[in-house]
Structures are given as C-alpha cells and as structure tokens.
Design a protein around this motif. Structure first.
Motif, PDB file in Angstrom:
ATOM      1  N   LYS A 292       0.744  -1.186  -0.028  1.00  0.00           N
ATOM      2  CA  LYS A 292      -0.048   0.150  -0.124  1.00  0.00           C
ATOM      3  C   LYS A 292       0.867   1.184  -0.281  1.00  0.00           C
ATOM      4  N   ASP A 293       2.098   1.091   0.890  1.00  0.00           N
ATOM      5  CA  ASP A 293       3.038   2.449   0.879  1.00  0.00           C
ATOM      6  C   ASP A 293       3.277   2.695  -0.601  1.00  0.00           C
ATOM      7  N   GLU A 294       3.970   1.392  -1.260  1.00  0.00           N
ATOM      8  CA  GLU A 294       4.384   1.671  -2.527  1.00  0.00           C
ATOM      9  C   GLU A 294       3.637   2.227  -3.439  1.00  0.00           C
ATOM     10  N   GLU A 295       2.417   1.667  -3.424  1.00  0.00           N
ATOM     11  CA  GLU A 295       1.287   2.097  -4.445  1.00  0.00           C
ATOM     12  C   GLU A 295       0.826   3.649  -4.021  1.00  0.00           C
ATOM     13  N   LYS A 296       0.791   4.121  -2.968  1.00  0.00           N
ATOM     14  CA  LYS A 296       0.536   5.532  -2.602  1.00  0.00           C
ATOM     15  C   LYS A 296       1.675   6.432  -3.005  1.00  0.00           C
ATOM     16  N   ALA A 297       3.002   5.876  -2.844  1.00  0.00           N
ATOM     17  CA  ALA A 297       4.240   6.627  -3.474  1.00  0.00           C
ATOM     18  C   ALA A 297       4.118   6.959  -4.755  1.00  0.00           C
ATOM     19  N   LYS A 298       3.788   5.910  -5.549  1.00  0.00           N
ATOM     20  CA  LYS A 298       3.887   6.081  -7.067  1.00  0.00           C
ATOM     21  C   LYS A 298       2.513   6.901  -7.326  1.00  0.00           C
ATOM     22  N   SER A 299       1.398   6.766  -6.725  1.00  0.00           N
ATOM     23  CA  SER A 299       0.346   7.755  -6.923  1.00  0.00           C
ATOM     24  C   SER A 299       0.638   9.149  -6.928  1.00  0.00           C
ATOM     25  N   VAL A 300       1.516   9.544  -5.894  1.00  0.00           N
ATOM     26  CA  VAL A 300       1.976  10.931  -5.326  1.00  0.00           C
ATOM     27  C   VAL A 300       2.837  11.417  -6.311  1.00  0.00           C
TER      28      VAL A 300
END
Length: 303
Positions: A292-300
C-alpha cells in the motif's frame, strides 16, 4: 584409520560487524530466536558423533563458558515452579565434553586452529565455524566424516555461490570430480576477486583435517589481513597429501553479518512452535502495508 571424535570451534573473533552489541557480548551468543548460535554448532557436532569439543575463545567470551555450565540456582527455581520444559532446555546445554582454550590475540582462523594442537594430538578432527549454520537431513559435519571414512584424506565443505561474491570466501580450483560431489583440488585461493576466481565453489565453515594440518599451519607465512590464513595452510597441505572438497547442497545460513542473522531468525522463527503463527501473520500484514505504501508513493509521484 582413526575415528573422527574431536571438534574445534573457533570463537575468538572480535565480532566487529555486530558492534555495539558485541562490545561486551560474545557474537556467538547472539540468539536465533531463543538459542545462541554457538549452541546450534555444538548440537550439530553431537549429532555427527563428535565426542570431545574444544572452543577456542578470547577475551570477553566468558558468556560462552557460562552458557554451557550448570546454573544450580536457576535450575532449582525452575524445578520448584514445575517448569519442566524450561528446566530441560537449560540442562541440555550441560553434560557435554566441552573444553576451552584461550587465543591470546586475534591472529586469524589459522592461528585459532593451531592453538588447539595439543588438544587434538595426532587424531583427525573437524573444524566448525559459528558463522555458518546448516540444515540438512544428514548434518554437514557427518557428511565430511563419511567422506573421510571413504578416502582417509582431509576434506572441506564447499558450496556454489554467485560469482560476484567470490571475494568473500576461500575458493577452490577443482581438477576433477572423483565421485558425485567430491572434487580433487588443484589449489585454494583466499578471497579472490571475481575476475581471478578459479570457480564458484566457495569454502564454507566446515572442515575435516588430518593432523598434518598443524605442520602446514606452522610453515605457512602470515597472509591476507596480516593473519595466519587457514586457506593458505590448506593449499600447502594439498602439496604433500590429497585434500578433497565435498559439495554441500543443503540449506546454509550465514549468521556472520547483520542481514544474514536477521534472515536466519525469520527462517527459524517461521518454524518455532512459539512464534511461527504470529510471525507468519505479521509478515503477511507487513507485506500488505508495504504494498500500500509503494502504491501510494507511485500515486503521489505521478501527480
């Protein structure tokens, strides 16, 4: 041919890779879940039929001797409280034929082995390094003893490693495979760079020697790191008598560095009856969180 009944466990290193934890604690006492690493080595020796074990230690290693000694006060307390399983675990570390020799200065692995010369005498023996834990149906030390019973020659354990990692090990230059997994060796090279390594077969922490290794050690000059290198002495021994290499294909855990030690704790924790279920659940939870943290970082980053 004399029976292999003695083992040498070098444990005099300074443990600098684990500082500050090893400033006052022996590196060999760092636990894998709830058992010191050196206890795994001693247990492997016993399962392999070894009768007498000498641990070559140094300053600040008293905790090793205490661990394998009896603790009457603790044992009485556990007995009084009927904590029978804990009492069994405490008592199983005593009653072994364990001896201790002090290495005055950390002059290398070769010097640590040479320190045990009087203890070994003229018998064949095994050397077991605490940085390498192994897991196989037949203990690696027993595999080496079986090879010795066939050949009567010194034999050391090797394992294939990534070629880029050869500078971390002693490496063999094999000449021929005389039996499945058993090699004649042309020469041994201590920590060669990848472009100079003669093979990917690296020496891991189990050796079986005939007593002639001591003469080889005494006649070997100080080598890499200003230390007496065991690999150099093996190479010298190989010039006067055969030295074989036995390829190990079981599991090996390198507990001589932080990451390897952490990985080993996880592996053993996933099999320990008291920790396996909770640890497995935690790893799944952690993996979900990291994803989830990786997906959030990619989204940002994409915004």
């Amino acid at each position: 041919m004399r029976k292999v009944r003695k083992a040498v466990i070098p444990a005099a290193g300074l443990g600098t890779r684990f500082l500050p934890a090893t400033k006052a604690l022996a590196k060999e006492m760092l636990p894998i879940v709830d058992k010191p690493t050196i206890q795994f080595i001693v247990e492997e020796a016993r399962r392999s039929g070894i009768e007498d074990i000498v641990i070559v230690d140094g300053k600040s290693k008293r905790s090793i001797e205490d661990h394998f000694d009896s603790n009457p006060e603790l044992e009485a307390n556990l007995a009084a409280k009927h904590k029978d399983e804990m009492l069994r675990q405490v008592q199983e570390t005593t009653g072994m034929n364990l001896y201790f020799i002090r290495q005055p200065y950390p002059r290398g692995l070769g010097d640590a082995v040479l320190t045990a010369k009087a203890f070994i005498g003229d018998e064949p023996f095994v050397v077991m390094l605490g940085d390498d834990m192994t897991d196989s149906k037949v203990p690696l030390t027993k595999q080496l003893i079986d090879r010795y019973n066939e050949t009567g020659a010194s034999t050391l354990a090797v394992m294939r490693v990534p070629h880029k990692d050869t500078a971390k090990y002693g490496v063999i230059n094999p000449s021929e495979e005389t039996a499945p997994g058993l090699y004649n060796v042309t020469n041994f090279v201590e920590k060669p760079q990848p472009d100079e390594a003669p093979s990917d077969l690296a020496i891991i922490g189990r050796y079986l020697f005939t007593p002639e290794i001591f003469e080889a050690l005494e006649n070997t000059p100080i080598g890499l790191g200003n230390e007496l290198q065991l690999t150099d002495a093996i190479d010298n021994l190989n010039k006067t008598q055969r030295v074989f290499a036995h390829e190990y294909t079981g599991k090996r855990f390198d507990v001589g560095n932080k990451f390897g030690w952490l990985k080993t704790n996880i592996e053993y924790g996933l099999n320990h009856p008291e920790t396996k279920d909770q640890l497995r659940a935690y790893i799944k939870e952690l993996n979900t969180r990291l994803t989830k943290d990786e997906e959030k970082a990619k989204s940002v980053k994409s915004k």
